[in-house]
Design a protein around this motif. Structure first.
Motif, PDB file in Angstrom:
ATOM      1  N   SER A  89      13.342   9.627  -6.775  1.00  0.00           N
ATOM      2  CA  SER A  89      14.137  10.176  -5.669  1.00  0.00           C
ATOM      3  C   SER A  89      13.319  11.075  -4.750  1.00  0.00           C
ATOM      4  O   SER A  89      13.739  11.372  -3.628  1.00  0.00           O
ATOM      5  CB  SER A  89      15.333  10.956  -6.222  1.00  0.00           C
ATOM      6  N   LYS A  90      12.151  11.527  -5.206  1.00  0.00           N
ATOM      7  CA  LYS A  90      11.291  12.352  -4.361  1.00  0.00           C
ATOM      8  C   LYS A  90      10.595  11.547  -3.269  1.00  0.00           C
ATOM      9  O   LYS A  90      10.111  12.103  -2.283  1.00  0.00           O
ATOM     10  CB  LYS A  90      10.227  13.060  -5.211  1.00  0.00           C
ATOM     11  N   LEU A  91      10.496  10.225  -3.460  1.00  0.00           N
ATOM     12  CA  LEU A  91       9.758   9.391  -2.514  1.00  0.00           C
ATOM     13  C   LEU A  91      10.651   8.982  -1.352  1.00  0.00           C
ATOM     14  O   LEU A  91      11.792   8.568  -1.539  1.00  0.00           O
ATOM     15  CB  LEU A  91       9.221   8.145  -3.226  1.00  0.00           C
ATOM     16  N   ASP A  92      10.107   9.088  -0.158  1.00  0.00           N
ATOM     17  CA  ASP A  92      10.848   8.749   1.060  1.00  0.00           C
ATOM     18  C   ASP A  92       9.928   7.942   1.973  1.00  0.00           C
ATOM     19  O   ASP A  92       8.971   8.473   2.534  1.00  0.00           O
ATOM     20  CB  ASP A  92      11.314  10.022   1.761  1.00  0.00           C
ATOM     21  N   TYR A  93      10.236   6.665   2.104  1.00  0.00           N
ATOM     22  CA  TYR A  93       9.396   5.785   2.912  1.00  0.00           C
ATOM     23  C   TYR A  93      10.004   5.493   4.282  1.00  0.00           C
ATOM     24  O   TYR A  93       9.614   4.535   4.953  1.00  0.00           O
ATOM     25  CB  TYR A  93       9.149   4.475   2.167  1.00  0.00           C
ATOM     26  N   THR A  94      10.968   6.331   4.696  1.00  0.00           N
ATOM     27  CA  THR A  94      11.596   6.069   5.983  1.00  0.00           C
ATOM     28  C   THR A  94      10.709   6.474   7.148  1.00  0.00           C
ATOM     29  O   THR A  94      10.874   5.982   8.258  1.00  0.00           O
ATOM     30  CB  THR A  94      12.937   6.817   6.094  1.00  0.00           C
ATOM     31  N   GLY A  95       9.768   7.391   6.908  1.00  0.00           N
ATOM     32  CA  GLY A  95       8.866   7.809   7.978  1.00  0.00           C
ATOM     33  C   GLY A  95       7.698   6.848   8.132  1.00  0.00           C
ATOM     34  O   GLY A  95       7.673   5.751   7.571  1.00  0.00           O
ATOM     35  N   GLU A  96       6.692   7.296   8.882  1.00  0.00           N
ATOM     36  CA  GLU A  96       5.518   6.459   9.134  1.00  0.00           C
ATOM     37  C   GLU A  96       4.532   6.580   7.978  1.00  0.00           C
ATOM     38  O   GLU A  96       4.245   7.675   7.485  1.00  0.00           O
ATOM     39  CB  GLU A  96       4.842   6.894  10.438  1.00  0.00           C
ATOM     40  N   HIS A  97       4.013   5.422   7.548  1.00  0.00           N
ATOM     41  CA  HIS A  97       3.013   5.384   6.479  1.00  0.00           C
ATOM     42  C   HIS A  97       1.860   4.488   6.917  1.00  0.00           C
ATOM     43  O   HIS A  97       2.060   3.500   7.624  1.00  0.00           O
ATOM     44  CB  HIS A  97       3.620   4.844   5.176  1.00  0.00           C
ATOM     45  N   GLU A  98       0.662   4.844   6.509  1.00  0.00           N
ATOM     46  CA  GLU A  98      -0.527   4.071   6.873  1.00  0.00           C
ATOM     47  C   GLU A  98      -1.411   3.946   5.642  1.00  0.00           C
ATOM     48  O   GLU A  98      -1.917   4.940   5.122  1.00  0.00           O
ATOM     49  CB  GLU A  98      -1.287   4.762   8.000  1.00  0.00           C
ATOM     50  N   GLU A  99      -1.588   2.717   5.152  1.00  0.00           N
ATOM     51  CA  GLU A  99      -2.308   2.509   3.899  1.00  0.00           C
ATOM     52  C   GLU A  99      -3.473   1.543   4.009  1.00  0.00           C
ATOM     53  O   GLU A  99      -4.186   1.310   3.029  1.00  0.00           O
ATOM     54  CB  GLU A  99      -1.342   1.979   2.833  1.00  0.00           C
ATOM     55  N   SER A 100      -3.707   0.973   5.170  1.00  0.00           N
ATOM     56  CA  SER A 100      -4.713  -0.075   5.293  1.00  0.00           C
ATOM     57  C   SER A 100      -6.119   0.451   5.047  1.00  0.00           C
ATOM     58  O   SER A 100      -6.527   1.480   5.574  1.00  0.00           O
ATOM     59  CB  SER A 100      -4.656  -0.710   6.683  1.00  0.00           C
ATOM     60  N   GLN A 101      -6.881  -0.282   4.207  1.00  0.00           N
ATOM     61  CA  GLN A 101      -8.290   0.010   3.979  1.00  0.00           C
ATOM     62  C   GLN A 101      -9.192  -1.039   4.635  1.00  0.00           C
ATOM     63  O   GLN A 101     -10.416  -0.959   4.523  1.00  0.00           O
ATOM     64  CB  GLN A 101      -8.575   0.028   2.470  1.00  0.00           C
ATOM     65  N   HIS A 102      -8.603  -2.012   5.280  1.00  0.00           N
ATOM     66  CA  HIS A 102      -9.353  -3.166   5.752  1.00  0.00           C
ATOM     67  C   HIS A 102     -10.238  -2.876   6.955  1.00  0.00           C
ATOM     68  O   HIS A 102     -11.016  -3.743   7.366  1.00  0.00           O
ATOM     69  CB  HIS A 102      -8.390  -4.323   6.061  1.00  0.00           C
ATOM     70  N   LEU A 103     -10.145  -1.665   7.525  1.00  0.00           N
ATOM     71  CA  LEU A 103     -11.054  -1.316   8.611  1.00  0.00           C
ATOM     72  C   LEU A 103     -12.453  -1.005   8.092  1.00  0.00           C
ATOM     73  O   LEU A 103     -13.407  -0.977   8.862  1.00  0.00           O
ATOM     74  CB  LEU A 103     -10.499  -0.127   9.391  1.00  0.00           C
ATOM     75  N   SER A 104     -12.563  -0.774   6.798  1.00  0.00           N
ATOM     76  CA  SER A 104     -13.879  -0.587   6.188  1.00  0.00           C
ATOM     77  C   SER A 104     -14.549  -1.945   6.012  1.00  0.00           C
ATOM     78  O   SER A 104     -13.976  -2.839   5.378  1.00  0.00           O
ATOM     79  CB  SER A 104     -13.749   0.081   4.818  1.00  0.00           C
ATOM     80  N   PRO A 105     -15.757  -2.145   6.541  1.00  0.00           N
ATOM     81  CA  PRO A 105     -16.454  -3.419   6.334  1.00  0.00           C
ATOM     82  C   PRO A 105     -16.645  -3.739   4.856  1.00  0.00           C
ATOM     83  O   PRO A 105     -16.538  -4.902   4.452  1.00  0.00           O
ATOM     84  CB  PRO A 105     -17.795  -3.206   7.048  1.00  0.00           C
ATOM     85  N   ARG A 106     -16.917  -2.714   4.051  1.00  0.00           N
ATOM     86  CA  ARG A 106     -17.127  -2.935   2.617  1.00  0.00           C
ATOM     87  C   ARG A 106     -15.854  -3.430   1.958  1.00  0.00           C
ATOM     88  O   ARG A 106     -15.879  -4.375   1.160  1.00  0.00           O
ATOM     89  CB  ARG A 106     -17.592  -1.627   1.968  1.00  0.00           C
ATOM     90  N   PHE A 107     -14.733  -2.800   2.266  1.00  0.00           N
ATOM     91  CA  PHE A 107     -13.473  -3.217   1.654  1.00  0.00           C
ATOM     92  C   PHE A 107     -13.027  -4.576   2.185  1.00  0.00           C
ATOM     93  O   PHE A 107     -12.533  -5.415   1.425  1.00  0.00           O
ATOM     94  CB  PHE A 107     -12.371  -2.182   1.899  1.00  0.00           C
ATOM     95  N   ALA A 108     -13.192  -4.797   3.480  1.00  0.00           N
ATOM     96  CA  ALA A 108     -12.803  -6.084   4.062  1.00  0.00           C
ATOM     97  C   ALA A 108     -13.596  -7.226   3.429  1.00  0.00           C
ATOM     98  O   ALA A 108     -13.046  -8.304   3.158  1.00  0.00           O
ATOM     99  CB  ALA A 108     -13.009  -6.053   5.575  1.00  0.00           C
ATOM    100  N   ALA A 109     -14.880  -6.986   3.167  1.00  0.00           N
ATOM    101  CA  ALA A 109     -15.696  -8.012   2.524  1.00  0.00           C
ATOM    102  C   ALA A 109     -15.207  -8.292   1.108  1.00  0.00           C
ATOM    103  O   ALA A 109     -15.177  -9.455   0.663  1.00  0.00           O
ATOM    104  CB  ALA A 109     -17.168  -7.581   2.508  1.00  0.00           C
ATOM    105  N   TYR A 110     -14.823  -7.234   0.405  1.00  0.00           N
ATOM    106  CA  TYR A 110     -14.291  -7.424  -0.954  1.00  0.00           C
ATOM    107  C   TYR A 110     -12.993  -8.223  -0.930  1.00  0.00           C
ATOM    108  O   TYR A 110     -12.794  -9.153  -1.720  1.00  0.00           O
ATOM    109  CB  TYR A 110     -14.051  -6.074  -1.622  1.00  0.00           C
ATOM    110  N   ALA A 111     -12.079  -7.876  -0.006  1.00  0.00           N
ATOM    111  CA  ALA A 111     -10.807  -8.584   0.082  1.00  0.00           C
ATOM    112  C   ALA A 111     -11.018 -10.058   0.415  1.00  0.00           C
ATOM    113  O   ALA A 111     -10.347 -10.939  -0.139  1.00  0.00           O
ATOM    114  CB  ALA A 111      -9.915  -7.921   1.132  1.00  0.00           C
ATOM    115  N   ALA A 112     -11.972 -10.333   1.301  1.00  0.00           N
ATOM    116  CA  ALA A 112     -12.272 -11.723   1.653  1.00  0.00           C
ATOM    117  C   ALA A 112     -12.866 -12.463   0.453  1.00  0.00           C
ATOM    118  O   ALA A 112     -12.540 -13.633   0.202  1.00  0.00           O
ATOM    119  CB  ALA A 112     -13.240 -11.765   2.833  1.00  0.00           C
ATOM    120  N   GLU A 113     -13.726 -11.776  -0.299  1.00  0.00           N
ATOM    121  CA  GLU A 113     -14.331 -12.396  -1.481  1.00  0.00           C
ATOM    122  C   GLU A 113     -13.279 -12.714  -2.539  1.00  0.00           C
ATOM    123  O   GLU A 113     -13.254 -13.819  -3.105  1.00  0.00           O
ATOM    124  CB  GLU A 113     -15.391 -11.461  -2.067  1.00  0.00           C
ATOM    125  N   LEU A 114     -12.381 -11.752  -2.804  1.00  0.00           N
ATOM    126  CA  LEU A 114     -11.357 -11.955  -3.823  1.00  0.00           C
ATOM    127  C   LEU A 114     -10.384 -13.061  -3.427  1.00  0.00           C
ATOM    128  O   LEU A 114     -10.047 -13.930  -4.243  1.00  0.00           O
ATOM    129  CB  LEU A 114     -10.597 -10.653  -4.067  1.00  0.00           C
TER     130      LEU A 114
END
Length: 420
Positions: A89-114
């Motif tokens: 009940s403490k969690l509230d996702y009605t506001g704005e949230h930003e979780e993307s890591q894909h702007l990192s070239p290292r992470f984007a390469a990992y996601a593409a590899e997986l």
């Protein structure tokens, strides 16, 4: 001699705010994976912001964020570590949230590899895939780029407005919590990345995944979670987030899936051992549920949990002293990483954060906002140029190469880069 996994470990209480220490400890709860009675917590991190991805537009809003306690307990039966003080009940996702890591070239390469590996290993080219807990849809897009035909992304915060125009005909958004009926017949795989750690009722959620797969004839589940073993071994307290109420190692993730009725095809650590990846198929002859985890893994985890509390105290003392020395010397420090790692690190060290002037992140969705708890500004890398910091403290060493290169490109050659 083997360690008794049901033996109590010493609990260390760490408080992130002046008022949180008075909070009452939770009553014992059952393990969310196997329902075994919960032991005492081995560590308590009190008064931490409950959201690691929330976006705050003012310092006051950031400082007013809801806080909660993490009372981490090790299940002596299955080995899952969980927060026995978790309160959904403490969690509230009605506001704005930003979780993307894909702007990192290292992470984007990992996601593409997986995604490429999964497409090849499980014959997903041209097929339909359902992703449960797809977040902003970044990995769903990677699957499509890797050759998957169509994807249904299920997540309460993923609506049609977030689907890129060029993928609108291939990526369907279902802005809702997962239910078994959402899995369409003919689906070739269920993907569940960085979702299980957010689930407080693991047994129920896992049963619902199995029910959806069986009803639709889905042959494989592809899952990924953070690796608890690395967190415990490294004393990486900054990787503990309130939203993460369940933690796994490769062995305990395999045990959890087996208990749900899966045959585990493969389980491995990836991304410099930060994540655990598992591939599993509904078993023809499921093993009995509720079976104890491997004794050797339970012994190992008991020792790691016992040592983690002490290791964490040492880490906090080290970084607190380091930050105090920088403040005394008048040296400016910035923390690189405006997500959950930076948030936990800074809030656990809030009494020593005088030297920290800002948090840096490459994600435009976080820039020019404020980090929860302390209310420090989150800036873009180029914002450092007018007044270069003495030190950049990097929250994840996997990004050291790209961050150093970016600092050098900005002309910040004399700014030192230190990883936690």
């Amino acid at each position: 001699m083997a360690v008794d996994p049901h033996a109590e470990v010493t609990m260390i209480d760490l408080t992130a705010s002046a008022t949180a220490g008075a909070a009452a400890r939770s009553e014992p709860a059952a393990c969310p994976a196997c329902a075994a009675p919960a032991p005492e917590a081995f560590i308590r991190l009190a008064g931490l912001p409950v959201h690691g991805t929330a976006v705050f537009t003012t310092p006051d809003e950031a400082r007013a964020v809801t806080t909660g306690d993490q009372e981490l307990a090790l299940c002596g039966t299955c080995g899952v570590v969980f927060n026995r003080a978790f309160d959904m009940s403490k969690l509230d996702y009605t506001g704005e949230h930003e979780e993307s890591q894909h702007l990192s070239p290292r992470f984007a390469a990992y996601a593409a590899e997986l995604s490429g590996q999964w497409v090849q290993r499980h014959g997903l080219r041209g097929a339909h895939v359902v992703e449960i807990g797809c977040g902003a849809g970044d990995f769903a897009a990677e699957l499509l780029r890797a050759g998957v035909g169509t994807v249904t992304g299920i997540d309460p915060h993923f609506g049609p407005d977030r689907v890129p125009a060029d993928l609108a005909e291939r990526l369907s958004a279902v802005p809702a919590f997962y239910s078994p009926w959402m899995v369409e017949p003919g689906t070739a795989a269920i993907v569940c990345r960085h979702t299980l750690e957010h689930i407080p009722e693991l047994a129920v959620f896992g049963s619902d995944i199995m029910a959806g797969m069986q009803a639709a004839g889905v042959p494989v589940l592809l899952a990924e979670v953070p690796d608890l073993g690395r967190i415990l071994t490294d004393g990486a307290f900054w990787d503990l987030q309130y939203e993460h109420c369940s933690y796994f190692t490769p062995d305990t993730l395999a045990g959890y899936l087996s208990g749900l009725g899966f045959d585990v095809l493969d389980v491995r650590t990836t991304y410099t051992d930060q994540y655990v990846v598992a591939e599993a198929a509904p078993a023809r002859h499921p093993a009995p549920s509720g079976e104890p985890g491997p004794a050797a893994e339970l012994d190992r985890l008991h020792l790691l949990c016992e040592g983690f509390a002490t290791h964490t105290l040492g880490r906090i003392a080290h970084w607190g002293s380091w930050l105090d020395d920088r403040a005394a010397a008048g040296e400016r420090v910035v923390v690189w990483g405006g997500g959950a790692k930076g948030l936990t690190f800074l809030n656990m060290l809030r009494d020593h954060a005088a030297a920290v002037s800002a948090v840096v992140d490459i994600n435009p969705g976080l820039q020019h906002h404020y980090i929860g708890g302390l209310g420090l500004p989150i800036v873009a890398p180029h914002d450092l140029v007018p007044a270069p910091p003495r030190t950049v403290l990097l929250m994840n060493p996997v990004y050291a190469g790209e961050v150093r290169s970016l600092l050098d490109e900005l002309g910040l050659h004399t700014t030192e880069l230190i990883t936690v």
